[in-house]
Scaffold this motif. Structure first.
Motif: not given
Length: 431
Positions: A364-368, A404-408, A413-415, A418-422
């Motif tokens: 699921c790392k590719h699904d926001m 780490d997995d999600a950002t990779a 960039e918006e996604d 959001r990941i960074e913010q979370l």
């Protein structure tokens, strides 16, 4: 005698989830009820009913035989249809969710009761037909009251069939499956937590204890704790159960450790209190609920199904289960009179959390939507109270792995923002 009773009770618990158990039991009752009615007919029960309520009794042999034969054939037809429907829906559940949810669906009591009602009525009607002699002309010799009961049971079967269609259709829905797994695991964990609140024992080091192998192969489901406690008290013994409940145990693989050397007879007596099965039962092992719910969520994210909504639902249920698990200790120890007797090897919180999260991170790392939901789950769990700080450390570590997995794997960039913010919003986050 008490020990034998506990073993019987434990054995009954292990077989009652079999789809054929209650149907077979009700069939036996139906046969015996038919024999009882034939006996009462010999005593003149139909004659009594005819004298006091004649409209209730069929007094024509041909009519009675024709009616019972017709109704029995109808029950056989709906029973075959019901079994066929069960097989089709189980195949659908296996394909869309996970094969491991099948034992829970098969073991539903209400479905077993309906199938048992069919079989019991068929046997009752069949043996009632045997008691009808078409050559008898005396209405007092016909089992008219037994025929009346057979008709009433058949009508009950028809109403049960309508209920069965509704229930089986509802039980195959993913929300119903998830709710069932969640409820069983929640009940099991709360029971264990309440027991731990009453007892907070310690257990000695077992590194130099002697190991004894299993005599069977299968999934270790339950054991007769009361019997093992008595054995430990009588022999001044302490035991450690090595496999995690629900784990697959091979023959001769070490299954227990004993605080002192014990003879072969005592080993066999101890091992006779362990129940093995060829399936996984959530009622006996709450950790299987995490496994099954996770598999449903991962299956929903497969390319053939592609259902993120179901995956998010599974994360919601896992969030609540993990919140309850935070209140439980990693060690499970059975005591008696303030003395620690049995240590049960259980999966610790860190390993349980890792096994769940590694599956979601992989698929699921590719699904926001799923990534956001996982961060929300971790944030919620970090805000829950626990008596073990190590649990929160494990959650923070899992959040870092997810980040780490999600950002990779996210390019937008918006996604990424959001990941960074979370991730930064998590309480007590380690830098």
């Amino acid at each position: 005698m008490k020990s034998f009773y506990i073993k019987i009770k434990s054995f009954f618990h292990s077989i009652e989830d079999n789809i054929a158990f209650y149907p077979a039991l009700l069939s036996f009752l139906g046969f015996n009820f038919a024999m009882l009615m034939l006996y009462l007919e010999d005593k003149g029960i139909s004659a009594f009913v005819i004298e006091h309520a004649p409209p209730l009794v069929i007094n024509n042999a041909d009519t009675a035989k024709t009616l019972l034969s017709f109704l029995t054939g109808g029950i056989i037809s709906i029973m075959v249809f019901s079994f066929s429907m069960v097989m089709v829906l189980l195949n659908q559940a296996s394909s869309n969710f996970s094969p491991r949810v099948l034992p829970g669906l098969i073991s539903k009591r209400n479905h077993q009761y309906v199938l048992g009602m069919y079989l019991a009525t068929i046997l009752y009607n069949t043996f009632t037909l045997v008691g009808i002699n078409p050559k008898e002309t005396d209405k007092y010799q016909l089992p008219g009251f037994s025929v009346l009961i057979g008709i009433a049971l058949t009508v009950l079967c028809f109403f049960s069939f309508l209920y069965f269609i509704h229930s089986i259709s509802k039980s195959i829905q993913v929300n119903s499956i998830l709710e069932g797994i969640y409820s069983k695991a929640k009940t099991r964990m709360i029971r264990l937590i309440e027991k731990e609140k009453k007892e907070s024992p310690s257990f000695p080091d077992t590194s130099d204890w002697k190991e004894y192998g299993s005599k069977e192969t299968g999934y270790l489901q339950t054991f007769a704790a009361a019997n093992l406690i008595n054995i430990c008290k009588e022999n001044d013994l302490q035991l450690k159960i090595i496999p995690i409940p629900g784990a697959f145990v091979l023959k001769e693989i070490p299954i227990i450790k004993a605080s002192k050397a014990i003879d072969k007879e005592l080993v066999e007596e101890i091992l006779s209190n362990f129940n093995f099965a060829q399936g996984e039962i959530v009622d006996d092992n709450y950790a299987l609920a995490f496994k099954q719910i996770t598999e449903i969520g991962i299956k929903a994210m497969s390319p053939g199904i592609n259902d993120p909504g179901t995956a998010i639902n599974t994360i919601d249920y896992l969030t609540e289960l993990f919140a309850i698990r935070l209140q439980k200790n990693d060690d499970t120890i059975i005591t008696n009179e303030d003395k620690s007797l049995i240590y049960i090897n259980t999966i610790n919180f860190s390993e349980l959390m890792y096994q769940v999260m590694v599956s979601y991170r992989t698929y699921c790392k590719h699904d926001m939507t799923c990534v956001q939901k996982l961060f929300i789950m971790i944030k919620y769990l970090l805000l829950q109270q626990t008596n073990n700080d190590h649990y929160h450390n494990s959650l923070i570590s899992e959040a870092k792995y997810l980040y780490d997995d999600a950002t990779a794997n996210v390019e937008n960039e918006e996604d990424k923002r959001r990941i960074e913010q979370l991730y930064k919003s998590l309480p007590n986050k380690r830098e």
